[in-house]
Design a protein around this motif. Structure first.
Motif, PDB file in Angstrom:
ATOM      1  N   ALA A  50      25.386  47.772  33.209  1.00 49.04           N
ATOM      2  CA  ALA A  50      25.801  48.845  33.832  1.00 49.04           C
ATOM      3  C   ALA A  50      25.894  48.554  35.572  1.00 49.04           C
ATOM      4  N   ASP A  51      25.304  47.537  35.833  1.00 51.52           N
ATOM      5  CA  ASP A  51      25.294  47.348  37.255  1.00 51.52           C
ATOM      6  C   ASP A  51      26.966  47.215  37.703  1.00 51.52           C
ATOM      7  N   VAL A  52      27.859  46.633  36.901  1.00 49.61           N
ATOM      8  CA  VAL A  52      29.184  46.697  37.011  1.00 49.61           C
ATOM      9  C   VAL A  52      30.126  47.292  35.893  1.00 49.61           C
ATOM     10  N   PRO A  53      29.982  48.717  35.985  1.00 50.22           N
ATOM     11  CA  PRO A  53      30.558  49.466  34.842  1.00 50.22           C
ATOM     12  C   PRO A  53      32.042  49.178  34.376  1.00 50.22           C
ATOM     13  N   GLU A  54      32.991  49.140  35.796  1.00 46.23           N
ATOM     14  CA  GLU A  54      34.159  48.700  35.676  1.00 46.23           C
ATOM     15  C   GLU A  54      34.840  47.520  36.257  1.00 46.23           C
ATOM     16  N   PRO A  55      36.232  47.161  35.702  1.00 42.97           N
ATOM     17  CA  PRO A  55      36.614  46.043  36.326  1.00 42.97           C
ATOM     18  C   PRO A  55      36.815  46.114  37.806  1.00 42.97           C
ATOM     19  N   GLY A  56      36.496  45.073  38.524  1.00 45.16           N
ATOM     20  CA  GLY A  56      36.559  45.248  40.203  1.00 45.16           C
ATOM     21  C   GLY A  56      35.139  45.770  40.609  1.00 45.16           C
ATOM     22  N   ASP A  57      33.989  45.937  39.739  1.00 41.51           N
ATOM     23  CA  ASP A  57      32.865  46.483  40.314  1.00 41.51           C
ATOM     24  C   ASP A  57      31.832  44.807  40.363  1.00 41.51           C
ATOM     25  N   VAL A  58      31.334  44.640  41.621  1.00 45.43           N
ATOM     26  CA  VAL A  58      30.558  43.795  41.870  1.00 45.43           C
ATOM     27  C   VAL A  58      29.239  43.921  42.252  1.00 45.43           C
ATOM     28  N   SER A  59      28.306  43.103  41.852  1.00 43.79           N
ATOM     29  CA  SER A  59      26.680  43.444  42.359  1.00 43.79           C
ATOM     30  C   SER A  59      26.353  41.883  42.681  1.00 43.79           C
ATOM     31  N   THR A  60      25.798  41.901  44.043  1.00 41.76           N
ATOM     32  CA  THR A  60      25.691  40.879  44.399  1.00 41.76           C
ATOM     33  C   THR A  60      23.833  40.498  44.644  1.00 41.76           C
ATOM     34  N   VAL A  61      23.305  39.633  44.296  1.00 41.72           N
ATOM     35  CA  VAL A  61      21.715  39.340  44.102  1.00 41.72           C
ATOM     36  C   VAL A  61      21.367  38.057  44.607  1.00 41.72           C
ATOM     37  N   ASP A  62      20.659  37.953  45.600  1.00 37.06           N
ATOM     38  CA  ASP A  62      19.975  36.991  46.514  1.00 37.06           C
ATOM     39  C   ASP A  62      18.798  36.268  45.849  1.00 37.06           C
ATOM     40  N   ILE A  63      18.756  35.043  45.571  1.00 41.92           N
ATOM     41  CA  ILE A  63      17.631  34.537  44.852  1.00 41.92           C
ATOM     42  C   ILE A  63      17.430  33.162  45.595  1.00 41.92           C
ATOM     43  N   GLY A  64      16.179  33.337  46.692  1.00 40.27           N
ATOM     44  CA  GLY A  64      15.878  32.132  47.237  1.00 40.27           C
ATOM     45  C   GLY A  64      17.043  31.960  48.169  1.00 40.27           C
ATOM     46  N   THR A  99      32.901  47.918  44.902  1.00 41.56           N
ATOM     47  CA  THR A  99      34.179  47.685  44.021  1.00 41.56           C
ATOM     48  C   THR A  99      35.386  47.277  44.822  1.00 41.56           C
ATOM     49  N   ILE A 100      35.742  46.353  44.201  1.00 42.79           N
ATOM     50  CA  ILE A 100      37.055  45.565  44.975  1.00 42.79           C
ATOM     51  C   ILE A 100      38.484  45.157  44.198  1.00 42.79           C
ATOM     52  N   GLY A 101      39.185  44.746  44.653  1.00 44.54           N
ATOM     53  CA  GLY A 101      40.449  44.461  44.034  1.00 44.54           C
ATOM     54  C   GLY A 101      40.547  42.951  43.707  1.00 44.54           C
ATOM     55  N   LYS A 102      39.967  42.236  44.796  1.00 53.20           N
ATOM     56  CA  LYS A 102      40.043  40.956  44.568  1.00 53.20           C
ATOM     57  C   LYS A 102      38.658  40.268  45.482  1.00 53.20           C
ATOM     58  N   LEU A 103      38.437  39.178  45.328  1.00 58.84           N
ATOM     59  CA  LEU A 103      37.065  38.839  46.338  1.00 58.84           C
ATOM     60  C   LEU A 103      37.570  37.800  47.291  1.00 58.84           C
ATOM     61  N   VAL A 104      37.517  38.574  48.504  1.00 59.83           N
ATOM     62  CA  VAL A 104      38.048  38.180  49.883  1.00 59.83           C
ATOM     63  C   VAL A 104      37.208  37.783  50.589  1.00 59.83           C
ATOM     64  N   CYS A 105      37.043  36.426  51.030  1.00 58.07           N
ATOM     65  CA  CYS A 105      36.036  35.870  52.123  1.00 58.07           C
ATOM     66  C   CYS A 105      36.361  36.603  53.366  1.00 58.07           C
ATOM     67  N   LEU A 114      39.494  38.202  40.193  1.00 58.93           N
ATOM     68  CA  LEU A 114      37.887  38.389  39.729  1.00 58.93           C
ATOM     69  C   LEU A 114      37.299  37.289  38.687  1.00 58.93           C
ATOM     70  N   ASN A 115      38.383  36.584  38.419  1.00 61.02           N
ATOM     71  CA  ASN A 115      38.228  35.548  37.215  1.00 61.02           C
ATOM     72  C   ASN A 115      37.456  34.223  37.945  1.00 61.02           C
ATOM     73  N   GLY A 116      37.367  34.286  39.587  1.00 57.68           N
ATOM     74  CA  GLY A 116      37.041  33.338  40.089  1.00 57.68           C
ATOM     75  C   GLY A 116      38.165  32.221  40.696  1.00 57.68           C
ATOM     76  N   ASP A 117      39.431  32.383  40.100  1.00 56.75           N
ATOM     77  CA  ASP A 117      40.168  31.608  40.512  1.00 56.75           C
ATOM     78  C   ASP A 117      40.606  31.872  41.986  1.00 56.75           C
ATOM     79  N   LEU A 118      41.079  30.668  42.658  1.00 57.53           N
ATOM     80  CA  LEU A 118      41.615  30.914  44.088  1.00 57.53           C
ATOM     81  C   LEU A 118      43.192  31.308  44.046  1.00 57.53           C
ATOM     82  N   LEU A 119      43.216  32.483  44.469  1.00 56.08           N
ATOM     83  CA  LEU A 119      44.821  32.811  44.587  1.00 56.08           C
ATOM     84  C   LEU A 119      45.459  32.735  45.799  1.00 56.08           C
ATOM     85  N   HIS A 120      44.684  32.863  46.914  1.00 52.76           N
ATOM     86  CA  HIS A 120      45.340  32.629  48.322  1.00 52.76           C
ATOM     87  C   HIS A 120      44.678  32.013  49.196  1.00 52.76           C
TER      88      HIS A 120
END
Ligand code: 3BY
Ligand code: FES
Ligand code: FE
Length: 416
Positions: A50-64, A99-105, A114-120
């Motif tokens: 439920a942290d990411v209920p819809e496609p395009g939802d991201v939740s970032t967690v820092d651990i150390g 909530t994002i469309g793509k993961l853009v650095c 969203l599946n991690g593939d580098l698009l561009h």
């Protein structure tokens, strides 16, 4: 001057049945080993679906030093990636949700699906091979809506035992079909092991948790029968009868109740579960022990289904007919620990109509604050030159000692 002990020597110096030596709670080198072994090489719970209920939802967690991005991709699958750009290594997302469309650095705009593939990746030339520069994925196991990850190259295989045990217990609640009604974060002033030890006993409950003990039966986690007076004997007898009656009635309804414990150091993926009887009306961890949310979870019809609890080495969870409370910790420094708590209700429940959020969160909000204060005085006391390891109660601190033994054994397994 006495020589500084190594982490391993500190572990070996612990007397069986006694608390840990002070330096295990305060030293930077111990902290770093702890994060590496227990948060990077073991499975840890880092969120819920439920942290990411819809496609395009991201939740970032820092651990150390690590950071992970939990993503729901276009195919509705929950994936996790290292939050490290494959170009020059910038963080792609800051901690928290979006909530994002793509993961853009943000640095040079390398763009990932969203599946991690580098698009561009601009200006890298025609011959640049995008295929091998996708985001690094992290071992992920979603168990009945609880998101577990392991940051090691090779993840412990015994997550399968947790999965097999928990899937049938959690399935009826359909935690995948919930929403987060409320989320809280506390930074506790104590070492993460003291936060865990505090959670592994209810010895302190009667004296410090008036709200929790309205709903919780401290006997579940131990008692000393030989000290009970007549009134105590009577209440123990009624506790036992209540347990037996509920167990019979739950089993009749096909609700699994038996405890399962995997707490010994031969086990990498520590857990404990059981369907616990609750006090009062026995419905929910609320001030009046009745459901806080009238729209029950999943296919539940019965309100008094007890509390299916799940302990891991870094968290504790309680699943009831109307809501679930998911709590986990992340160590921040030797003396600071983040505790994150999420309250889940049926995705279709409407705040103010089906539930009152203050009623929903009140027991654990009070309990967490009380526990934070206990952890702080415990940490502070262990750092006093006058501290010496003290004895655990064999009646009600058996799980605390078990945790200390598991901690020692797991470090040994990782050659510390
Ligand atoms: O949350 C828990 O699981 C534990 C059990 C005993 C004390 N504490 C509330
Ligand atoms: Fe990410 Fe350059 S570091 S695009
Ligand atoms: Fe407590």
């Amino acid at each position: 001057m006495s020589k500084v002990k190594s982490h391993a020597e500190l572990l070996r110096s612990r007397q069986p049945g006694y608390t840990m030596p002070s330096e295990l709670f305060s030293r930077q080198d111990v902290f770093e080993n702890d994060v590496d072994v227990f948060f990077h090489k073991h499975w840890i719970l880092v969120g819920v679906s439920a942290d990411v209920p819809e496609p395009g939802d991201v939740s970032t967690v820092d651990i150390g030093k690590s950071s992970v991005i939990i993503v729901r991709d276009e195919d509705n699958e929950v994936r996790t990636f290292r939050n490290v750009c494959r170009h020059r290594g910038a963080r792609i997302k800051e901690a928290g949700k979006a909530t994002i469309g793509k993961l853009v650095c943000p640095y040079h705009q390398w763009t990932y699906e969203l599946n991690g593939d580098l698009l561009h990746a601009a200006q890298m030339g025609k011959d640049f091979d995008h295929k091998c520069k996708g985001l690094k994925s992290v071992h992920t196991k979603v168990v009945g809506g609880l998101v577990f990850i392991c940051l090691a190259n090779e993840a412990p295989a015994d997550i399968a035992t947790l999965e097999e045990t928990m899937l049938p217990r959690l399935a009826p609640y359909q935690l995948e079909n919930t929403k987060i009604a409320y989320e809280a974060e506390i930074i506790e002033n104590g070492n993460w092991k003291l936060v865990m030890e505090n959670n592994r006993e209810c010895y302190h409950c009667a004296g410090t948790h008036p709200e929790l003990t309205t709903t919780f039966l401290a006997e579940d986690f131990g008692y000393c029968e030989e000290e009970l007076d007549e009134a105590g004997q009577q209440s123990l007898a009624s506790y036992r009868k209540k347990n037996a009656d509920y167990k019979a009635s739950w089993e009749k309804d096909g609700l699994i109740c038996e405890p399962v414990e995997k707490l010994t150091p031969d086990v990498a993926t520590l857990f404990r579960t059981q369907r616990l009887v609750m006090a009062g009306h026995g419905e929910s961890q609320t001030p009046d022990t009745k459901v806080a949310c009238t729209k029950l979870l999943g296919n539940a019809t019965r309100k008094d289904q007890g509390d299916t609890h799940l302990w891991t080495h870094s968290g504790w969870n309680h699943v009831m007919s109307d809501h679930a409370v998911v709590s986990y910790l992340i160590p921040l420094s030797p003396d600071k620990t983040l505790v994150r708590t999420k309250w889940l209700v049926n995705a279709d429940a409407v705040e103010g109509v089906d539930y009152d959020v203050n009623n929903l969160i009140s027991v654990w909000t009070a309990t967490n604050a009380q526990d934070a204060a206990l952890v702080a005085i415990n940490h502070s006391g262990t750092q006093d030159p006058g501290y010496e390891p003290g004895p655990y109660s064999k009646f009600s601190e058996q799980y605390v000692e078990g945790f200390a033994n598991w901690y020692t054994g797991r470090l040994e397994a990782h050659n510390i």
